[in-house]
Design a protein around this motif. Structure first.
Motif, PDB file in Angstrom:
ATOM      1  N   VAL A   1      -2.310 -11.553 -28.678  1.00 24.35           N
ATOM      2  CA  VAL A   1      -3.544 -12.105 -29.230  1.00 24.35           C
ATOM      3  C   VAL A   1      -4.618 -12.195 -28.153  1.00 24.35           C
ATOM      4  O   VAL A   1      -5.807 -11.951 -28.414  1.00 24.35           O
ATOM      5  CB  VAL A   1      -3.289 -13.483 -29.870  1.00 24.35           C
ATOM      6  N   ILE A   2      -4.240 -12.543 -26.931  1.00 20.71           N
ATOM      7  CA  ILE A   2      -5.211 -12.595 -25.842  1.00 20.71           C
ATOM      8  C   ILE A   2      -5.846 -11.217 -25.629  1.00 20.71           C
ATOM      9  O   ILE A   2      -7.053 -11.102 -25.370  1.00 20.71           O
ATOM     10  CB  ILE A   2      -4.539 -13.106 -24.554  1.00 20.71           C
ATOM     11  N   ARG A   3      -5.072 -10.166 -25.770  1.00 26.58           N
ATOM     12  CA  ARG A   3      -5.640  -8.818 -25.643  1.00 26.58           C
ATOM     13  C   ARG A   3      -6.658  -8.556 -26.754  1.00 26.58           C
ATOM     14  O   ARG A   3      -7.675  -7.873 -26.530  1.00 26.58           O
ATOM     15  CB  ARG A   3      -4.528  -7.778 -25.660  1.00 26.58           C
ATOM     16  N   LEU A   4      -6.421  -9.092 -27.938  1.00 25.36           N
ATOM     17  CA  LEU A   4      -7.416  -8.963 -29.003  1.00 25.36           C
ATOM     18  C   LEU A   4      -8.683  -9.737 -28.650  1.00 25.36           C
ATOM     19  O   LEU A   4      -9.800  -9.280 -28.931  1.00 25.36           O
ATOM     20  CB  LEU A   4      -6.846  -9.461 -30.325  1.00 25.36           C
ATOM     21  N   SER A   5      -8.532 -10.906 -28.040  1.00 23.10           N
ATOM     22  CA  SER A   5      -9.700 -11.651 -27.585  1.00 23.10           C
ATOM     23  C   SER A   5     -10.506 -10.843 -26.587  1.00 23.10           C
ATOM     24  O   SER A   5     -11.749 -10.860 -26.601  1.00 23.10           O
ATOM     25  CB  SER A   5      -9.272 -12.983 -26.958  1.00 23.10           C
ATOM     26  N   CYS A   6      -9.808 -10.132 -25.716  1.00 19.20           N
ATOM     27  CA  CYS A   6     -10.502  -9.297 -24.728  1.00 19.20           C
ATOM     28  C   CYS A   6     -11.214  -8.127 -25.394  1.00 19.20           C
ATOM     29  O   CYS A   6     -12.299  -7.704 -24.944  1.00 19.20           O
ATOM     30  CB  CYS A   6      -9.508  -8.798 -23.684  1.00 19.20           C
ATOM     31  N   ASP A   7     -10.637  -7.603 -26.464  1.00 18.22           N
ATOM     32  CA  ASP A   7     -11.305  -6.562 -27.240  1.00 18.22           C
ATOM     33  C   ASP A   7     -12.598  -7.108 -27.850  1.00 18.22           C
ATOM     34  O   ASP A   7     -13.653  -6.477 -27.772  1.00 18.22           O
ATOM     35  CB  ASP A   7     -10.354  -6.065 -28.326  1.00 18.22           C
ATOM     36  N   VAL A   8     -12.517  -8.291 -28.436  1.00 15.84           N
ATOM     37  CA  VAL A   8     -13.701  -8.906 -29.051  1.00 15.84           C
ATOM     38  C   VAL A   8     -14.780  -9.138 -28.009  1.00 15.84           C
ATOM     39  O   VAL A   8     -15.974  -8.903 -28.257  1.00 15.84           O
ATOM     40  CB  VAL A   8     -13.309 -10.220 -29.758  1.00 15.84           C
ATOM     41  N   ILE A   9     -14.383  -9.577 -26.821  1.00 13.81           N
ATOM     42  CA  ILE A   9     -15.379  -9.899 -25.800  1.00 13.81           C
ATOM     43  C   ILE A   9     -16.141  -8.653 -25.368  1.00 13.81           C
ATOM     44  O   ILE A   9     -17.329  -8.728 -25.017  1.00 13.81           O
ATOM     45  CB  ILE A   9     -14.716 -10.595 -24.596  1.00 13.81           C
ATOM     46  N   GLY A  10     -15.484  -7.498 -25.373  1.00  8.35           N
ATOM     47  CA  GLY A  10     -16.193  -6.274 -25.039  1.00  8.35           C
ATOM     48  C   GLY A  10     -17.319  -5.991 -26.026  1.00  8.35           C
ATOM     49  O   GLY A  10     -18.421  -5.586 -25.634  1.00  8.35           O
ATOM     50  N   HIS A  11     -17.072  -6.217 -27.299  1.00  5.32           N
ATOM     51  CA  HIS A  11     -18.111  -6.031 -28.310  1.00  5.32           C
ATOM     52  C   HIS A  11     -19.246  -7.040 -28.112  1.00  5.32           C
ATOM     53  O   HIS A  11     -20.427  -6.706 -28.251  1.00  5.32           O
ATOM     54  CB  HIS A  11     -17.509  -6.178 -29.708  1.00  5.32           C
ATOM     55  N   GLN A  12     -18.893  -8.261 -27.771  1.00  2.45           N
ATOM     56  CA  GLN A  12     -19.918  -9.281 -27.550  1.00  2.45           C
ATOM     57  C   GLN A  12     -20.799  -8.925 -26.360  1.00  2.45           C
ATOM     58  O   GLN A  12     -22.028  -9.073 -26.411  1.00  2.45           O
ATOM     59  CB  GLN A  12     -19.254 -10.641 -27.327  1.00  2.45           C
TER      60      GLN A  12
END
Length: 401
Positions: A170-181
């Motif tokens: 899940v943390i890796r998904l958070s990192c994916d989201v942060i790239g979009h942000q």
């Protein structure tokens, strides 16, 4: 574009993962002498049960016995929500209205009644003091007995320090989201644009990406809650937490973008980058701030490995920052443990003897802040591995300014 209805669901923890976390918790309870835990913090409720996204205006207590299964003591308003979002049952409730068979009307009475019925011999009851406010803690102490209540904060800190495989997914998904942000934030940066407009672009992009990942889940909100801090100009970047307000960016400014505490399914990370506004290059002194901020992070990362102390990682960053010759240019620690919450209990700072272990997730985010010049911070979320470390956030993104 939203994912198709046939797309696979995101890799969130399974029932087996929650059972394993419960077993770990109960082992630690026995070691540390807790007969029962009553936990109210949103992060620990998510960790143990998957309950996520409920309002925190009324305490929701999770009761964890030394043996057996946990259950919620819930306000009546949240019973249906808990049943929809978690497999852990509601075992007691309290209400704010009259019923034919009188029910408890306060959280402390409901909690005390359940403990008296289910664990009358419990001598030591652990409360997560960081998970609720002081007034609620005092009410619970009065209801359960002052001598029985102890803070379970250290137990919970140690539980959260080492991330299991489910959390890392899940943390890796958070990192994916942060790239979009971050990409959306950079696209919004321009002379004349207000800071809040950059933060709004971050919020929208993070929400859209999370919605794609949730793929139509009807119980999980994709709203990109957390910090979308954006500060621009010499005065505001020299403060580490400018909050995306009404200042309009100007040609030649540097804007400090901080996307800490944003995440997917409540799993939080840190990510920071300075960004240039327009095409005018920063001053020589500001260029020095930026270059040494980046180099200080790289030095701290080079020191991040199993067996290293948090103090040693911090010292590696400071050795670079001190070369700048500024007086007191540091406003915060070099990093912190993160992932289940915005701070999982350990700090990367001067004097900390925390020893890094494989499975820890930490931020490495030293910053330099010089009055009259400006500030800069490069921050990333990092997994400590057997071989050293792995940067989980998009490391190469935004490193050149």
């Amino acid at each position: 574009m939203l994912a198709s209805p046939t797309a696979a669901p995101p890799p969130v923890p399974s029932d087996a993962d929650y059972r394993n976390r419960l077993k770990r918790t109960q082992v630690e309870m026995k070691k540390r002498g807790f007969d029962i835990l009553a936990l109210a913090g949103a992060d620990i409720l998510r960790f143990l049960t998957g309950l996520h996204g409920l309002p925190v205006t009324r305490p929701i207590w999770l009761i964890v016995p030394q043996n057996g299964n946990p259950g919620f003591v819930s306000p009546g308003s949240e019973v249906k929500e808990i049943q929809a979002r978690s497999g852990t049952p509601v075992i007691a409730r309290w209400v704010e209205w009259e019923e034919p068979v009188p029910a408890p009307t306060t959280h402390q009475d409901a909690l005390a009644g359940y403990v008296a019925e289910s664990a009358p011999q419990a001598r030591t009851i652990g409360i997560d003091f960081n998970g609720t406010n002081g007034a609620n803690i005092e009410l619970v102490r009065q209801a359960l007995g002052q001598e029985r209540v102890r803070d379970a904060g250290l137990l919970l800190r140690d539980l959260l320090a080492i991330k299991d495989a489910a959390a890392l997914d899940v943390i890796r998904l958070s990192c994916d989201v942060i790239g979009h942000q971050f990409r959306a934030s950079v696209d919004a940066v321009a002379p004349g644009i207000a800071e809040w407009e950059v933060s709004l672009a971050s919020f929208v992009a993070g929400t859209r990406r999370a919605a794609e990942l949730w793929n139509g889940n009807e119980e999980q909100s994709p709203l990109a809650l957390g910090l979308h801090m954006t500060g621009s100009g010499a005065e505001r970047t020299a403060r580490c937490h400018a909050a995306g307000a009404g200042r309009r960016m100007r040609e030649g400014d540097v804007v400090q973008i901080c996307r800490c505490s944003t995440g997917f399914f409540g799993h939080l990370i840190g990510y920071d980058r300075p960004v240039q506004v327009g095409s005018t290059r920063p001053s020589a002194e500001m260029r020095k701030v930026i270059d040494l901020a980046r180099e200080s992070q790289e030095a701290a990362l080079a020191a991040t490995r199993p067996g290293a102390t948090a103090d040693a990682v911090h010292a590696a960053a400071m050795a670079v920052i001190d070369r700048g010759g500024w007086e007191n240019p540091v406003l915060h620690r070099t990093g912190r443990s993160i992932g289940y919450s915005s701070w999982d209990g350990h700090e990367i700072k001067a004097g900390s003897q925390t020893v890094l272990e494989p499975g820890m997730v930490i931020t490495i985010e030293p910053g330099i802040y010089v009055d009259g010049v400006g500030g800069a911070r490069f921050g990333d979320t990092v997994l400590v591995t057997e071989a050293g470390h792995e940067v989980l956030t998009p490391f190469d993104l935004g490193r050149d300014i």
